[in-house]
Design an enzyme around this catalytic site. Sequence first.
Site, PDB file in Angstrom:
ATOM      1  N   ALA A   1       0.666  -1.208  -0.003  1.00  0.00           N
ATOM      2  CA  ALA A   1       0.000   0.095   0.006  1.00  0.00           C
ATOM      3  C   ALA A   1       0.795   1.464  -0.238  1.00  0.00           C
ATOM      4  O   ALA A   1       0.351   2.272  -0.300  1.00  0.00           O
ATOM      5  CB  ALA A   1      -0.702   0.007   1.143  1.00  0.00           C
TER       6      ALA A   1
ATOM      7  N   ARG B   1      10.614   7.690  -1.389  1.00  0.00           N
ATOM      8  CA  ARG B   1      11.873   7.642  -1.940  1.00  0.00           C
ATOM      9  C   ARG B   1      12.092   7.420  -3.502  1.00  0.00           C
ATOM     10  O   ARG B   1      12.988   7.568  -3.748  1.00  0.00           O
ATOM     11  CB  ARG B   1      12.912   6.633  -1.047  1.00  0.00           C
ATOM     12  CG  ARG B   1      12.779   7.141   0.424  1.00  0.00           C
ATOM     13  CD  ARG B   1      13.152   5.778   1.242  1.00  0.00           C
ATOM     14  NE  ARG B   1      12.330   5.151   1.711  1.00  0.00           N
ATOM     15  CZ  ARG B   1      12.350   3.832   2.456  1.00  0.00           C
ATOM     16  NH1 ARG B   1      13.329   3.816   3.066  1.00  0.00           N
ATOM     17  NH2 ARG B   1      11.279   3.356   2.794  1.00  0.00           N
TER      18      ARG B   1
ATOM     19  N   GLY C   1       1.395   2.355   8.507  1.00  0.00           N
ATOM     20  CA  GLY C   1       2.303   1.279   9.063  1.00  0.00           C
ATOM     21  C   GLY C   1       2.061  -0.252   8.524  1.00  0.00           C
ATOM     22  O   GLY C   1       0.940  -0.434   8.232  1.00  0.00           O
TER      23      GLY C   1
ATOM     24  N   GLY D   1      15.334  -2.490   9.660  1.00  0.00           N
ATOM     25  CA  GLY D   1      15.437  -2.622  10.938  1.00  0.00           C
ATOM     26  C   GLY D   1      16.539  -3.478  11.527  1.00  0.00           C
ATOM     27  O   GLY D   1      17.019  -4.409  10.606  1.00  0.00           O
TER      28      GLY D   1
ATOM     29  N   ASN E   1      13.769   0.633  -2.317  1.00  0.00           N
ATOM     30  CA  ASN E   1      13.185   1.700  -1.647  1.00  0.00           C
ATOM     31  C   ASN E   1      13.313   3.091  -2.617  1.00  0.00           C
ATOM     32  O   ASN E   1      12.490   3.976  -2.736  1.00  0.00           O
ATOM     33  CB  ASN E   1      13.681   2.084  -0.517  1.00  0.00           C
ATOM     34  CG  ASN E   1      13.019   1.036   0.508  1.00  0.00           C
ATOM     35  OD1 ASN E   1      11.838   0.797   0.557  1.00  0.00           O
ATOM     36  ND2 ASN E   1      14.181   0.548   1.446  1.00  0.00           N
TER      37      ASN E   1
ATOM     38  N   ARG F   1       8.996  -6.120 -37.932  1.00  0.00           N
ATOM     39  CA  ARG F   1       7.675  -5.646 -37.015  1.00  0.00           C
ATOM     40  C   ARG F   1       6.878  -6.937 -36.936  1.00  0.00           C
ATOM     41  O   ARG F   1       6.785  -7.737 -37.598  1.00  0.00           O
ATOM     42  CB  ARG F   1       7.071  -4.365 -37.533  1.00  0.00           C
ATOM     43  CG  ARG F   1       8.034  -3.237 -37.405  1.00  0.00           C
ATOM     44  CD  ARG F   1       7.840  -1.957 -38.180  1.00  0.00           C
ATOM     45  NE  ARG F   1       6.417  -1.421 -37.806  1.00  0.00           N
ATOM     46  CZ  ARG F   1       5.852  -0.665 -38.435  1.00  0.00           C
ATOM     47  NH1 ARG F   1       6.197  -0.142 -39.544  1.00  0.00           N
ATOM     48  NH2 ARG F   1       4.501  -0.591 -37.974  1.00  0.00           N
TER      49      ARG F   1
ATOM     50  N   LYS G   1       6.839  -5.513 -42.340  1.00  0.00           N
ATOM     51  CA  LYS G   1       5.747  -5.349 -41.216  1.00  0.00           C
ATOM     52  C   LYS G   1       4.697  -6.208 -41.798  1.00  0.00           C
ATOM     53  O   LYS G   1       4.321  -6.259 -43.020  1.00  0.00           O
ATOM     54  CB  LYS G   1       5.351  -3.735 -41.151  1.00  0.00           C
ATOM     55  CG  LYS G   1       4.208  -3.544 -40.174  1.00  0.00           C
ATOM     56  CD  LYS G   1       3.365  -2.589 -40.323  1.00  0.00           C
ATOM     57  CE  LYS G   1       2.243  -3.308 -41.389  1.00  0.00           C
ATOM     58  NZ  LYS G   1       0.991  -2.566 -41.646  1.00  0.00           N
TER      59      LYS G   1
ATOM     60  N   ALA H   1      17.287  -3.579 -54.070  1.00  0.00           N
ATOM     61  CA  ALA H   1      17.351  -2.527 -53.105  1.00  0.00           C
ATOM     62  C   ALA H   1      16.318  -1.286 -53.468  1.00  0.00           C
ATOM     63  O   ALA H   1      15.886  -0.917 -54.560  1.00  0.00           O
ATOM     64  CB  ALA H   1      18.684  -1.782 -53.341  1.00  0.00           C
TER      65      ALA H   1
ATOM     66  N   ASN I   1       1.671   0.869 -49.309  1.00  0.00           N
ATOM     67  CA  ASN I   1       0.502  -0.061 -48.564  1.00  0.00           C
ATOM     68  C   ASN I   1      -0.548   0.724 -47.977  1.00  0.00           C
ATOM     69  O   ASN I   1      -1.641   0.277 -47.875  1.00  0.00           O
ATOM     70  CB  ASN I   1       0.946  -1.069 -47.689  1.00  0.00           C
ATOM     71  CG  ASN I   1       1.659  -0.401 -46.195  1.00  0.00           C
ATOM     72  OD1 ASN I   1       2.370   0.726 -46.551  1.00  0.00           O
ATOM     73  ND2 ASN I   1       1.543  -1.026 -45.327  1.00  0.00           N
TER      74      ASN I   1
END
Length: 454
Positions: free
Chosen positions: A10, A15, A78, A137, A225, A331, A349, A378, A384
Amino acid sequence: MPLSVVILAAGQGKRMHSDLPKVLQPLGGGTLLEHVLRTATRLNPAAMYVVYGHGGEQVVNMFKQLPVQWVLQAEQLGTGHALMQALPQIPDEHDVLVLYGDVPMLRQKTLEALVASAQRGELAILTANLSNSTGYGRILRDAAGEVRGVVEEKDATPEQRRLKEASTGPLAAHAASLRGWLKNIGNDNAQKEYYLPDVIGLAVKDGTLVTAILAETEEEVAGVNDRRQLAAAERALRRQSAEALMQRGVTLRDPERIDLRGDLQCGRDVLIDINCIFEGRVRLGNHVRIGPNVLMRDCELGDDTEVFANCVLENAVVGARARIGPFARIRPETLLADEVHIGNFVEVKQSRLGRGTKANHLAYLGDAEIGKQVNVGAGTITCNYDGVNKHRTVIGDDAFIGSNSSLVAPVTVGAGATIGAGSVISKDAPAGELTLERAEQRTVKGWKRPKKQQ
Ligand code: UD1
Ligand code: CA
């Protein structure tokens, strides 16, 4: 006893300085919470609860399809308060494993050890000897070495801050015991919060055995964090997946320079050069070679196919013995058959290219159905898009498309047809014939270049 897992997610993650709720920060192609949920699921719990609050809807929507019970913690008072929100829904006889949404790298084995200890009626906590325990802690032990409690960094004396053994967050106990302890925790501390780790001191007081399981690596228990810790977790995950790949027989030119953000499966003797990124679900056949700086997302490559440097492939299926790149872009929804060659500065594509077809330089092939052994010169472009709709280009087997041709779709080039270089083909070109569209070449005899005027 049945197991309930509660994931605390939650918090806002101040930070991080981010608009995104912390547990949705990205890690290894997923989010922090996704990693925790995945490991938790492997324990086959009877129920999984996620306590959410900040960015609520966003978090719930992302995991809607998972069998998770969502518990709202409207105000973040908390971690102890967060667990209190979920506990009323958990039957007394359940074992409860509490996980933190921002501790994403835990291993299944470690969690199983915590649960096993809870099943024996103990309060199991996970600790670690950290080279730098800042922010965590600290575990308080008595002269006999028994755990007495946890003190949060912000409440710790300078002496306590020097302790290297950290509380890493996760804990497990019977639901009934947790319920009892949580009733008695207060918020008389530096952050005016109800701290979950305070249950440890209360368990000691009422004579419950507190078992501290020491984590094998720092990496596993790292909390995320801030952005630095996020990057460190990403780095650790990257190293783990690279090691797993090498163990399965993949050659990585440099295991420090590969990014796996999904699921990569490789055949035998696959070689991956530096700086490649794999996202989503990627399958590489036997003897596939991937050059440097390749980005691949949701792709499948057949045996002996080679991708040269600097290519981007997305949602494509490529057959065996194909050659792609350097500098090619494949693609989504592209199917390249065996032995297709796609060369530099070619974009494909939503197209199918038949066996042995080649587009070796500078082309755009979009919405095209191209047969076998076709040679695309080439500079060939499938036109399209008419500005409103997309149209298909169909090219038969063995056709030869001369350089710098524009194929104005919808259009069909028959099998074995030849298109003269520089043509704009807007009508179907018959099979087996030469079709060209080009002003006739002429020479102006005796023409002289102008001279510079004095
Ligand atoms: C917490 C522990 C600390 C431990 C460290 C390990 C507490 C009080 N401290 O500190 O002992 O060393 O984790 O990483 O538990 N959350 C809620 N609701 C809240 C507050 C937090 O759901 O009201 C969630 C957060 O989203 C987060 C997790 O609980 O996923 C931990 O909260 P965080 O604020 O990051 O605690 P730390 O300061 O890291
Ligand atoms: Ca944290």
